[in-house]
Design an enzyme around this catalytic site. Structure first.
Site, mmCIF file in Angstrom:
data_model
loop_
_atom_site.group_PDB
_atom_site.id
_atom_site.type_symbol
_atom_site.label_atom_id
_atom_site.label_comp_id
_atom_site.label_asym_id
_atom_site.label_seq_id
_atom_site.Cartn_x
_atom_site.Cartn_y
_atom_site.Cartn_z
ATOM 1 N N GLY A 208 -9.033 39.672 33.966
ATOM 2 C CA GLY A 208 -9.254 41.103 34.196
ATOM 3 C C GLY A 208 -8.690 41.973 33.102
ATOM 4 O O GLY A 208 -8.183 41.498 32.091
ATOM 5 N N GLU B 138 -15.969 39.853 32.182
ATOM 6 C CA GLU B 138 -16.684 41.125 31.988
ATOM 7 C C GLU B 138 -16.154 41.877 30.783
ATOM 8 O O GLU B 138 -16.807 42.749 30.238
ATOM 9 C CB GLU B 138 -16.567 41.992 33.243
ATOM 10 N N GLY C 234 -14.343 44.824 38.428
ATOM 11 C CA GLY C 234 -15.057 43.590 38.750
ATOM 12 C C GLY C 234 -14.217 42.613 39.552
ATOM 13 O O GLY C 234 -14.679 41.514 39.868
HETATM 14 N N1 COA Z 1 3.213 50.401 43.047
HETATM 15 C C1 COA Z 1 3.108 51.457 42.216
HETATM 16 N N2 COA Z 1 2.887 51.340 40.884
HETATM 17 C C2 COA Z 1 2.806 50.092 40.374
HETATM 18 C C3 COA Z 1 2.917 48.943 41.170
HETATM 19 C C4 COA Z 1 3.130 49.133 42.561
HETATM 20 N N3 COA Z 1 3.233 48.091 43.371
HETATM 21 N N4 COA Z 1 2.795 47.864 40.380
HETATM 22 C C5 COA Z 1 2.589 48.305 39.131
HETATM 23 N N5 COA Z 1 2.614 49.653 39.119
HETATM 24 C C6 COA Z 1 2.431 50.540 37.966
HETATM 25 C C7 COA Z 1 3.249 50.094 36.770
HETATM 26 O O1 COA Z 1 4.585 50.579 36.866
HETATM 27 C C8 COA Z 1 2.495 50.736 35.625
HETATM 28 O O2 COA Z 1 2.804 52.103 35.602
HETATM 29 P P1 COA Z 1 2.832 52.945 34.225
HETATM 30 O O3 COA Z 1 1.422 52.974 33.752
HETATM 31 O O4 COA Z 1 3.355 54.270 34.657
HETATM 32 O O5 COA Z 1 3.754 52.163 33.336
HETATM 33 C C9 COA Z 1 1.033 50.625 36.079
HETATM 34 O O6 COA Z 1 1.076 50.437 37.508
HETATM 35 C C10 COA Z 1 0.283 49.462 35.432
HETATM 36 O O7 COA Z 1 0.983 48.283 35.715
HETATM 37 P P2 COA Z 1 1.168 47.105 34.648
HETATM 38 O O8 COA Z 1 2.187 46.173 35.235
HETATM 39 O O9 COA Z 1 1.394 47.630 33.270
HETATM 40 O O10 COA Z 1 -0.211 46.316 34.770
HETATM 41 P P3 COA Z 1 -1.647 46.437 34.105
HETATM 42 O O11 COA Z 1 -1.759 47.281 32.904
HETATM 43 O O12 COA Z 1 -2.042 45.022 33.942
HETATM 44 O O13 COA Z 1 -2.526 47.135 35.260
HETATM 45 C C11 COA Z 1 -3.681 47.291 37.367
HETATM 46 C C12 COA Z 1 -2.506 46.666 36.557
HETATM 47 C C13 COA Z 1 -3.676 46.649 38.733
HETATM 48 C C14 COA Z 1 -3.490 48.788 37.475
HETATM 49 C C15 COA Z 1 -5.012 46.977 36.611
HETATM 50 O O14 COA Z 1 -5.084 45.614 36.320
HETATM 51 C C16 COA Z 1 -6.224 47.396 37.415
HETATM 52 O O15 COA Z 1 -6.616 48.549 37.442
HETATM 53 N N6 COA Z 1 -6.865 46.423 38.127
HETATM 54 C C17 COA Z 1 -7.973 46.674 39.030
HETATM 55 C C18 COA Z 1 -9.306 46.477 38.393
HETATM 56 C C19 COA Z 1 -9.525 45.100 37.888
HETATM 57 O O16 COA Z 1 -8.859 44.151 38.267
HETATM 58 N N7 COA Z 1 -10.450 44.960 36.995
HETATM 59 C C20 COA Z 1 -10.651 43.731 36.305
HETATM 60 C C21 COA Z 1 -11.790 42.947 36.798
HETATM 61 S S1 COA Z 1 -12.426 42.136 35.393
#
Ligand code: COA
Length: 497
Positions: A265, A290, A384
């Site tokens: 992802g 994707e 996705g």
């Molecule tokens: N509650 C609140 N905030 C949280 C959290 C929780 N349980 N866990 C993580 N965060 C915050 C982090 O502190 C970070 O905040 P910041 O931007 O202020 O620093 C932010 O969420 C991103 O977390 P990070 O650990 O850096 O992970 P990431 O960049 O890998 O993003 C998702 C994680 C979940 C947000 C991201 O992967 C996403 O949007 N996924 C959903 C869509 C998806 O999976 N698409 C792919 C399919 S191909």
């Protein structure tokens, strides 16, 4: 001009070159736009920016449908200008996120493979203008996309009008890596003839009815680089746990060292975890995803990845220079497909993908929340992840066990919003360890998750919660009045502790 016209081989279109301002002036209040763009790659840039400029002196709203998130700050500028009525199916911009959460614009958070079905069936607003970034248009009227395909082919097919943005800053060598296949309408479909990651099943560009092409705009603006952060200690630990899990699958005879086609992802964590494969024994790998982030190209460079299929390529600035500057090296190892195909359940199930996505939080039974902070505030969207999680051979979710310096535990008693239910989640991984949930009953799952994945700061608290839940009984025991108490405490005191 000669050079410009070479990009438009369908000569009857050569007289339709216009500027972005004229194209933007055709867009009226209430219209629905289908924009190219997927995870900051291949987005239409000039016309959306000209439309945003118009908002300085005019008041109007449009619906914005895309492949996924847009780059070039367009989602941010759209949100700041306040001109978006409804956005669909994904965004990842902090300002747009705020406007959505303040209720100033509507957001439909949708499985990325399924927007195609809604458009084909006429469920959502019809597309008035498709605005599609391209490398050029061929003699026989194929629009050659750039660094993403996303929903572009669908928008072109179903839109009333098409505007093409030919971007001369995008690498011309991308021509030939796209594979556009139309599944047709539901009820009148054949199996998708894709049985290997590198199969080509369609045509190299997007067929367009030339009559619909209202104008062609020339631009010269590279994609925005990705914003992922480098791997850190925790993501390296997560990668190590994941590799150990994969090794145990090999030992059990369920996988070989070639593994199975990998999907990973968006975001920092997923990229870092893939990066971890670099120093592993796994080899001759395939990717069916994707979006391709930096790590996939590092794996190609290291000779670890044989072939990668995707709907977009989103790289950091440095990686973009290296990859796009030497693209002949990668060309025969890549295919870009419509997101309906890159994320199609039929293909994901057939190929038996190993799917790695990121959770914001998950609960003791394995329900995953990937989208809503504390159950209410939209982060980015499901993207996705649902397409893959439900259909993959191995559906893996990764997250750090704590966030915000430990004020938040990402393993919670009850997930406050559930994108991926316990039935769709096979393995959860934090830097503490992994829990393989396959074949386990809820009570077994809870014990394993608490033991392997919860941060030591929260472990005792979680054990107490679970003990009290067990005393109440049930197939999936809970203390309902306390199930969200960690989140409530966070809201009241700033910490779950
Ligand atoms: N509650 C609140 N905030 C949280 C959290 C929780 N349980 N866990 C993580 N965060 C915050 C982090 O502190 C970070 O905040 P910041 O931007 O202020 O620093 C932010 O969420 C991103 O977390 P990070 O650990 O850096 O992970 P990431 O960049 O890998 O993003 C998702 C994680 C979940 C947000 C991201 O992967 C996403 O949007 N996924 C959903 C869509 C998806 O999976 N698409 C792919 C399919 S191909």
């Amino acid at each position: 001009m000669g050079h410009t016209l070479e990009r438009i081989k369908a000569i009857q279109l050569q007289e339709r070159i216009i500027d972005a301002e004229l194209a933007a002036s055709w867009i009226q209040d209430g219209m629905t736009l289908g924009l190219s763009g997927f995870t900051r790659a291949g987005d239409a840039k000039a016309v959306p920016l000209a439309l945003i400029k118009r908002a300085e002196t005019e008041s109007f709203k449009v619906n914005v449908f895309t492949g996924a998130s847009l780059g070039s700050d367009i989602d941010r500028l759209f949100a700041e200008a306040g001109i978006v009525g409804k956005r669909l199916p994904f965004q990842a911009d902090p300002v747009m996120r705020r406007k959505i959460n303040e209720g100033e614009m509507l957001f439909v958070d949708h499985h990325l493979s399924q927007t195609a079905e809604w458009i084909k069936a006429g469920v959502i607003e019809p597309i008035d203008f498709a605005i599609i970034e391209a490398l050029g248009i061929t003699e026989d009227g194929l629009i050659i996309p750039t660094t993403s395909v996303g929903n572009s082919a669908l928008f072109v097919q179903y839109a009333k009008n098409v505007i093409v943005e030919i971007n001369t800053a995008q690498p011309a060598l991308f021509e030939g890596i796209h594979d556009i296949y139309d599944t047709g309408k539901q009820g009148d479909r054949l199996p998708i003839p894709l049985t290997r990651v590198d199969d080509r099943i369609g045509v190299p560009g997007i067929p367009v009815d030339l009559e619909k092409v209202r104008g062609i705009v020339f631009t010269h603006q590279p994609d925005s680089p990705s914003t992922i952060a480098a791997a850190d200690e925790e993501t390296e630990q997560m990668a190590e746990h994941l590799l150990n899990f994969l090794r145990s699958e090999v030992r059990a005879g369920r996988l070989t060292e070639r593994l199975a086609p990998l999907q990973s992802g968006i975001g920092t964590v997923a990229n870092a975890v893939l990066h971890g494969l670099l120093d592993s024994e796994f080899d001759d790998l395939e990717v069916y995803s994707e979006v391709l982030q930096d790590a996939v190209f590092e794996l190609i460079d290291a000779g670890k990845v044989r072939f990668a299929s995707s709907s977009s390529i989103t790289l950091s600035e440095e990686k973009m220079k290296q990859v796009y500057g030497n693209f002949e090296k990668y060309r025969d190892k890549l295919i870009l497909r419509p997101q309906e195909i890159s994320n199609h359940p039929e293909i994901i199930r057939r190929l038996g993908l190993i799917s790695i996505n990121t959770a914001l939080e998950f609960d003791i039974y394995g329900n995953v929340n990937s989208t809503h902070v504390s159950g209410t505030k939209m982060m980015n969207g499901i993207g996705g992840s649902g397409d893959f999680a439900r259909n993959a051979r191995l559906s893996i979710f990764v997250t750090k066990s704590i966030a915000k310096g430990g004020r938040i535990s990402s393993v919670v008693p009850f997930a406050t919003h559930i994108d991926h239910t316990e039935h769709d989640v096979d393995i959860v991984v934090t830097e503490q360890g992994y829990a393989d949930l396959r074949g386990l009953a809820p009570r077994e799952r809870a014990a394993r998750i608490i033991e392997n994945c919860v941060h030591p700061m929260y472990k005792e608290k979680m054990q107490d919660y679970y003990a009290e839940a067990l005393a109440r009984g049930g197939q999936t025991p809970h203390v309902l009045e306390q199930a969200f108490s960690w989140h409530a405490r966070l809201a009241q005191t700033g910490t779950m502790l």
